[in-house]
Design a protein around this motif. Structure first.
Motif, PDB file in Angstrom:
ATOM      1  N   TRP A   1      29.032  26.783  28.283  1.00 56.90           N
ATOM      2  CA  TRP A   1      28.217  26.477  29.468  1.00 56.90           C
ATOM      3  C   TRP A   1      29.140  26.149  30.627  1.00 56.90           C
ATOM      4  O   TRP A   1      30.189  25.532  30.452  1.00 56.90           O
ATOM      5  CB  TRP A   1      27.392  25.212  29.236  1.00 56.90           C
ATOM      6  CG  TRP A   1      25.948  25.338  28.863  1.00 56.90           C
ATOM      7  CD1 TRP A   1      25.376  24.907  27.695  1.00 56.90           C
ATOM      8  CD2 TRP A   1      24.876  25.853  29.645  1.00 56.90           C
ATOM      9  NE1 TRP A   1      24.027  25.148  27.713  1.00 56.90           N
ATOM     10  CE2 TRP A   1      23.694  25.721  28.911  1.00 56.90           C
ATOM     11  CE3 TRP A   1      24.809  26.432  30.932  1.00 56.90           C
ATOM     12  CZ2 TRP A   1      22.452  26.140  29.380  1.00 56.90           C
ATOM     13  CZ3 TRP A   1      23.574  26.851  31.404  1.00 56.90           C
ATOM     14  CH2 TRP A   1      22.407  26.702  30.628  1.00 56.90           C
TER      15      TRP A   1
ATOM     16  N   ASN B   1      21.953  22.996  21.816  1.00 59.24           N
ATOM     17  CA  ASN B   1      23.114  22.808  22.691  1.00 59.24           C
ATOM     18  C   ASN B   1      22.911  21.682  23.688  1.00 59.24           C
ATOM     19  O   ASN B   1      23.858  20.990  24.044  1.00 59.24           O
ATOM     20  CB  ASN B   1      23.457  24.133  23.389  1.00 59.24           C
ATOM     21  CG  ASN B   1      22.407  24.572  24.378  1.00 59.24           C
ATOM     22  OD1 ASN B   1      22.367  24.119  25.514  1.00 59.24           O
ATOM     23  ND2 ASN B   1      21.535  25.486  23.968  1.00 59.24           N
TER      24      ASN B   1
ATOM     25  N   TYR C   1      23.906  18.129  22.275  1.00 61.23           N
ATOM     26  CA  TYR C   1      25.323  17.765  22.334  1.00 61.23           C
ATOM     27  C   TYR C   1      25.652  17.120  23.676  1.00 61.23           C
ATOM     28  O   TYR C   1      26.391  16.133  23.744  1.00 61.23           O
ATOM     29  CB  TYR C   1      26.195  19.009  22.149  1.00 61.23           C
ATOM     30  CG  TYR C   1      26.187  19.629  20.785  1.00 61.23           C
ATOM     31  CD1 TYR C   1      26.878  19.049  19.721  1.00 61.23           C
ATOM     32  CD2 TYR C   1      25.512  20.817  20.540  1.00 61.23           C
ATOM     33  CE1 TYR C   1      26.893  19.638  18.462  1.00 61.23           C
ATOM     34  CE2 TYR C   1      25.516  21.412  19.291  1.00 61.23           C
ATOM     35  CZ  TYR C   1      26.199  20.813  18.257  1.00 61.23           C
ATOM     36  OH  TYR C   1      26.210  21.390  17.005  1.00 61.23           O
ATOM     37  N   ILE C   2      25.108  17.677  24.760  1.00 62.95           N
ATOM     38  CA  ILE C   2      25.389  17.141  26.088  1.00 62.95           C
ATOM     39  C   ILE C   2      24.758  15.766  26.251  1.00 62.95           C
ATOM     40  O   ILE C   2      25.366  14.849  26.821  1.00 62.95           O
ATOM     41  CB  ILE C   2      24.888  18.097  27.178  1.00 62.95           C
ATOM     42  CG1 ILE C   2      25.497  19.496  26.972  1.00 62.95           C
ATOM     43  CG2 ILE C   2      25.226  17.565  28.564  1.00 62.95           C
ATOM     44  CD1 ILE C   2      27.005  19.506  26.862  1.00 62.95           C
TER      45      ILE C   2
ATOM     46  N   ALA D   1      27.048  13.366  24.444  1.00 60.37           N
ATOM     47  CA  ALA D   1      28.329  13.175  25.131  1.00 60.37           C
ATOM     48  C   ALA D   1      28.180  12.309  26.376  1.00 60.37           C
ATOM     49  O   ALA D   1      29.059  11.491  26.689  1.00 60.37           O
ATOM     50  CB  ALA D   1      28.922  14.531  25.495  1.00 60.37           C
TER      51      ALA D   1
ATOM     52  N   ARG E   1      30.968  21.417  31.957  1.00 61.53           N
ATOM     53  CA  ARG E   1      31.368  22.559  31.143  1.00 61.53           C
ATOM     54  C   ARG E   1      31.279  22.145  29.682  1.00 61.53           C
ATOM     55  O   ARG E   1      31.552  20.994  29.341  1.00 61.53           O
ATOM     56  CB  ARG E   1      32.793  22.997  31.471  1.00 61.53           C
ATOM     57  CG  ARG E   1      32.986  23.499  32.884  1.00 61.53           C
ATOM     58  CD  ARG E   1      34.463  23.639  33.203  1.00 61.53           C
ATOM     59  NE  ARG E   1      35.125  24.563  32.278  1.00 61.53           N
ATOM     60  CZ  ARG E   1      36.436  24.532  32.007  1.00 61.53           C
ATOM     61  NH1 ARG E   1      37.222  23.625  32.554  1.00 61.53           N
ATOM     62  NH2 ARG E   1      36.948  25.418  31.171  1.00 61.53           N
ATOM     63  N   ALA E   2      30.887  23.071  28.842  1.00 63.69           N
ATOM     64  CA  ALA E   2      30.822  22.792  27.403  1.00 63.69           C
ATOM     65  C   ALA E   2      31.337  23.991  26.639  1.00 63.69           C
ATOM     66  O   ALA E   2      31.042  25.139  26.991  1.00 63.69           O
ATOM     67  CB  ALA E   2      29.399  22.471  26.970  1.00 63.69           C
ATOM     68  N   GLU E   3      32.114  23.709  25.612  1.00 66.49           N
ATOM     69  CA  GLU E   3      32.632  24.739  24.717  1.00 66.49           C
ATOM     70  C   GLU E   3      32.158  24.395  23.308  1.00 66.49           C
ATOM     71  O   GLU E   3      32.480  23.334  22.770  1.00 66.49           O
ATOM     72  CB  GLU E   3      34.159  24.781  24.778  1.00 66.49           C
ATOM     73  CG  GLU E   3      34.781  25.823  23.875  1.00 66.49           C
ATOM     74  CD  GLU E   3      36.305  25.737  23.860  1.00 66.49           C
ATOM     75  OE1 GLU E   3      36.921  26.429  23.021  1.00 66.49           O
ATOM     76  OE2 GLU E   3      36.872  24.962  24.659  1.00 66.49           O
ATOM     77  N   TYR E   4      31.355  25.286  22.732  1.00 67.82           N
ATOM     78  CA  TYR E   4      30.778  25.046  21.413  1.00 67.82           C
ATOM     79  C   TYR E   4      31.621  25.759  20.360  1.00 67.82           C
ATOM     80  O   TYR E   4      31.839  26.968  20.439  1.00 67.82           O
ATOM     81  CB  TYR E   4      29.332  25.541  21.368  1.00 67.82           C
ATOM     82  CG  TYR E   4      28.440  24.839  22.360  1.00 67.82           C
ATOM     83  CD1 TYR E   4      27.839  23.622  22.052  1.00 67.82           C
ATOM     84  CD2 TYR E   4      28.216  25.367  23.626  1.00 67.82           C
ATOM     85  CE1 TYR E   4      27.027  22.962  22.955  1.00 67.82           C
ATOM     86  CE2 TYR E   4      27.403  24.717  24.544  1.00 67.82           C
ATOM     87  CZ  TYR E   4      26.814  23.520  24.205  1.00 67.82           C
ATOM     88  OH  TYR E   4      26.023  22.875  25.125  1.00 67.82           O
TER      89      TYR E   4
ATOM     90  N   THR F   1      34.871  14.826  23.201  1.00 69.74           N
ATOM     91  CA  THR F   1      34.849  15.704  22.040  1.00 69.74           C
ATOM     92  C   THR F   1      33.897  15.128  21.006  1.00 69.74           C
ATOM     93  O   THR F   1      33.886  13.914  20.762  1.00 69.74           O
ATOM     94  CB  THR F   1      36.250  15.880  21.425  1.00 69.74           C
ATOM     95  OG1 THR F   1      36.800  14.597  21.108  1.00 69.74           O
ATOM     96  CG2 THR F   1      37.178  16.586  22.393  1.00 69.74           C
TER      97      THR F   1
ATOM     98  N   CYS G   1      31.849  20.303  19.500  1.00 69.69           N
ATOM     99  CA  CYS G   1      31.643  20.625  20.908  1.00 69.69           C
ATOM    100  C   CYS G   1      32.636  19.839  21.765  1.00 69.69           C
ATOM    101  O   CYS G   1      32.939  18.676  21.471  1.00 69.69           O
ATOM    102  CB  CYS G   1      30.208  20.281  21.322  1.00 69.69           C
ATOM    103  SG  CYS G   1      29.845  20.470  23.079  1.00 69.69           S
TER     104      CYS G   1
ATOM    105  N   ALA H   1      32.903  18.727  25.756  1.00 72.19           N
ATOM    106  CA  ALA H   1      32.147  18.655  27.004  1.00 72.19           C
ATOM    107  C   ALA H   1      33.012  18.035  28.093  1.00 72.19           C
ATOM    108  O   ALA H   1      33.601  16.967  27.881  1.00 72.19           O
ATOM    109  CB  ALA H   1      30.871  17.841  26.819  1.00 72.19           C
TER     110      ALA H   1
END
Length: 245
Positions: free
Chosen positions: A58, A171, A174-175, A178, A192-195, A220, A230, A232
């Motif tokens: 994201w 998803n 997770y945000i 975080a 920004r998020a990296e899954y 993290t 994830c 973030a």
């Protein structure tokens, strides 16, 4: 661009009466879900073929958080299908055309039985007619984690409320998790998020806060062995290159 209309609800705002970031993410997620349903590629179609789109990354930028009662339009633009990847832009704007928030996403199409990526079919690519990319500063998919151990927080066990129709943690959840560990008073203007992995019912998430330079915080969400579900990243107005409200 596929669009639907909305109005900012009381349940979606924070104590200042402005839309919460996680509610904005929900609007964007709902938009691509509605798009899939309306072009015949919805949840039923995907379930029959034992396939699912899994979000890989994201990027959301906020120009202004809309306030309670504002009427908005939410849109999405699929702009690329390549192999088993798909990319989408998102946009929230007022009825008058003011750009409020915009975003970019990267998705991976998976075979749910084999647990491996599968190529996008011609039928699917034909239903999602690609359009031009939205103008924005596109960030890399990979998010660097600041050096140092970070600050570990209390473990969280995944409950049913965290899951979506695909039976793994949504998803947006997770945000939400975080954001609980950000310093007080942070006004997020880019997320920004990296899954990396999917968490499911009964898994345990161990949040770690990493405070980087330049008004950036990285959280993290790991398992007990330190493997990441994830990453973030949250940036305030100055870092995102925007003016504060």
């Amino acid at each position: 661009m596929y669009e639907f209309a909305g109005r900012i609800r009381y349940s979606e705002v924070d104590s200042s009466g402005r839309l919460r970031l996680e509610s904005l993410l929900d609007y964007f997620q709902d938009c691509c879900t509605f798009h899939g349903e309306d072009v015949g590629m919805g949840m039923g179609y995907m379930a029959e073929r034992r396939q699912v789109w899994v979000l890989s990354a994201w990027q959301i930028v906020v120009g202004r958080y809309p306030r309670l009662g504002e009427r908005v339009r939410i849109g999405t633009v699929p702009y690329d299908f390549r192999g088993y990847f798909g990319s989408r832009n998102f946009l929230m704007q007022t009825e008058e055309g003011e750009r409020l928030a915009w975003g970019n996403t990267l998705w991976t199409l998976l075979d749910t039985e084999k647990g491996c990526p599968v190529r996008v079919s011609e039928e699917m690519a034909g239903a999602y007619v690609p359009e031009g990319k939205l103008p924005m500063d596109y960030a890399p998919r990979k998010i660097p984690i600041p050096s140092g151990p970070g600050k570990a927080w209390r473990e969280i066990e995944i409950k049913r409320r965290h899951l979506d129709m695909n039976h793994h943690v949504n998803n947006g959840q997770y945000i939400r998790i975080a954001m609980e560990y950000l310093p007080d008073g942070v006004e997020i203007r880019q997320m920004r998020a990296e899954y990396k992995r999917q968490a499911v019912l009964g898994d345990v998430i161990c949040p770690v806060l990493h405070e980087g330079g330049g008004n950036v915080c990285v959280v993290t969400l790991n398992d007990r062995k330190g493997q990441i579900y994830c990453v973030a990243e949250f940036a305030c107005a100055e870092t995102a290159g925007l003016e504060k409200e």
